[in-house]
Design a protein around this motif. Structure first.
Motif, PDB file in Angstrom:
ATOM      1  N   THR A   1      -8.261   3.046   2.562  1.00 41.68           N
ATOM      2  CA  THR A   1      -9.221   1.939   2.577  1.00 41.68           C
ATOM      3  C   THR A   1      -8.598   0.611   2.984  1.00 41.68           C
ATOM      4  N   ASP A   2      -7.306   0.417   2.726  1.00 41.62           N
ATOM      5  CA  ASP A   2      -6.689  -0.860   3.113  1.00 41.62           C
ATOM      6  C   ASP A   2      -5.180  -0.703   3.248  1.00 41.62           C
TER       7      ASP A   2
ATOM      8  N   PRO B   1     -11.507  -0.048  -1.625  1.00 42.17           N
ATOM      9  CA  PRO B   1     -10.163  -0.379  -2.121  1.00 42.17           C
ATOM     10  C   PRO B   1     -10.240  -1.036  -3.494  1.00 42.17           C
TER      11      PRO B   1
ATOM     12  N   PRO C   1      -3.006  -4.892   3.065  1.00 39.64           N
ATOM     13  CA  PRO C   1      -3.592  -5.543   1.885  1.00 39.64           C
ATOM     14  C   PRO C   1      -3.406  -7.056   1.856  1.00 39.64           C
TER      15      PRO C   1
ATOM     16  N   SER D   1      -7.436   3.793  -3.363  1.00 42.91           N
ATOM     17  CA  SER D   1      -8.697   4.108  -2.688  1.00 42.91           C
ATOM     18  C   SER D   1      -9.547   4.928  -3.646  1.00 42.91           C
TER      19      SER D   1
ATOM     20  N   TRP E   1     -10.524  -8.785   8.670  1.00 42.87           N
ATOM     21  CA  TRP E   1     -10.108  -7.541   8.026  1.00 42.87           C
ATOM     22  C   TRP E   1     -10.119  -7.701   6.510  1.00 42.87           C
TER      23      TRP E   1
ATOM     24  N   ARG F   1     -12.652  -5.807   3.732  1.00 44.84           N
ATOM     25  CA  ARG F   1     -12.140  -4.990   2.622  1.00 44.84           C
ATOM     26  C   ARG F   1     -12.671  -5.514   1.297  1.00 44.84           C
TER      27      ARG F   1
ATOM     28  N   THR G   1       0.839  -1.189   0.000  1.00 41.43           N
ATOM     29  CA  THR G   1       0.000   0.000   0.000  1.00 41.43           C
ATOM     30  C   THR G   1       0.874   1.239   0.000  1.00 41.43           C
TER      31      THR G   1
END
Length: 355
Positions: A245-246, A203, A249, A189, A289, A293, A33
């Protein structure tokens, strides 16, 4: 797996050096990310020289430039930031433990205005759900206004970053990345607008190893763009830093059927915004998680029960700085110290794992 963290990306390069010293040079897949995605491309090329040189010589001028003519927008942008969904204070989100009492006060205030809460503190003619709905509508309206301001270009541009990446990620680096056959995932994002649904950030996972060099660099810069600090005028889609957003990942490892990962190495630069820490990151919490996502991106996806591989979690054993001293610490001295710390922490993690 590499989280975001701005200048803290130097810590990840130090971790990579320790992996190479341990004889670990080939990876089936890497997800990153923001700055983690940039490092992922360098790691896949299996040549630490350009990465070390880039981080050892890093300076603010390599990351941003300032247009003084647009700095008059900064005060309005700063106020909007405090009230927006991007704010770490979560003044309008009402979803953290620290703001529960504030949320209750706001709900009661709104309820009083709409006639659901009497002076003697008893409910009348309505319900808590109605008051919460009113607050939610208000929050959405505030976010709509602050988002527009937050996404306004305020004169601080990441244009130099694109030039810097063009120098680091040369044609031979891209060629080595492809020869490695390592699947590389980056995170963007994106603001999604659906009919009859409030706009939401979701994401998007992209395969970096399949891109042409020019598209790759453009994607890496877009995935590291903080709202207001990137000139996105004229683009067809609203894209900001993937960490929004994440920042962990893991989803690509679990939902891409091509991935058969035996051991997952998570290099977390220590940002609190990721939502999980070494202490709270159990296999179940990491799985949830990833699922949450993925469902944001694919709301109609079937129920899945992915299996997590064995995990080696690595993060700074000592503080490498907060947002200003760490994430924004683009100096040679800071980068050198972070690389040394990353090398030390990864070596310790591998030793504990082997034992």
């Amino acid at each position: 797996m590499l989280t975001g963290g701005g200048a803290k990306g130097a810590y990840q390069v130090g971790c990579w050096k320790a992996l190479r010293q341990a004889g670990i040079t080939q990876f089936k897949a890497i997800a990153g990310t923001s700055v983690g995605a940039m490092n992922a491309v360098l790691i896949a090329g299996d040549d630490p020289g350009p990465a070390e040189a880039a981080w050892s010589g890093i300076h603010w001028n390599d990351v941003i430039t300032i247009n003084p003519l647009r700095l008059f927008l900064v005060p309005a942008w700063g106020l909007a930031y405090l009230l927006s969904e991007f704010s770490p204070l979560r003044l309008i989100s009402f979803n953290t433990r620290a703001t529960r009492s504030l949320r209750t006060m706001c709900v009661r205030a709104v309820a009083t205005l709409v006639g659901l809460w009497s002076i003697d503190h008893t409910w009348r003619g309505g319900s808590l759900a109605a008051a919460m709905s009113t607050v939610a509508v208000g929050k959405s309206m505030v976010h709509k206004v602050t988002r527009r301001i937050m996404l306004t270009y305020i004169g601080v541009s990441t244009a130099p970053l694109s030039k810097r990446l063009s120098q680091i990620i040369a044609d031979d680096q891209v060629a080595r990345m492809r020869r490695s056959r390592t699947r590389l995932y980056g995170v963007l994002s994106c603001l999604r607008n659906r009919k009859n649904v409030h706009p939401e950030w979701v994401p998007r996972y992209v395969r970096l190893d399949r891109m042409k060099r020019e598209d790759l660099i453009e994607t890496l810069v877009a995935g590291a763009g903080f709202p207001g600090l990137s000139d996105t005028r004229g683009l067809d889609e609203t894209i900001v830093d993937g960490g929004w957003t994440d920042n962990i990942p893991i989803a690509p490892f679990l939902f891409d059927p091509q991935n058969t990962v035996d051991v997952l190495i998570v290099i977390n630069t220590g940002n609190e915004s990721v939502g999980l820490s070494k202490e709270t990151a159990t296999p179940d919490s990491l799985k949830q998680w990833a699922i949450s996502r993925w469902r944001k991106l694919h709301p109609h996806a079937r129920g899945v029960d992915p299996q997590l591989p064995e995990i080696i979690w690595v993060m700074p054993s000592v503080s490498i700085g907060g947002f200003y001293s760490g994430t924004c610490g683009f100096t040679q001295k800071k980068a050198t110290a972070m690389m040394a710390q990353g090398e030390k922490d990864m070596a310790a993690a591998l030793k504990n794992y082997s034992s």
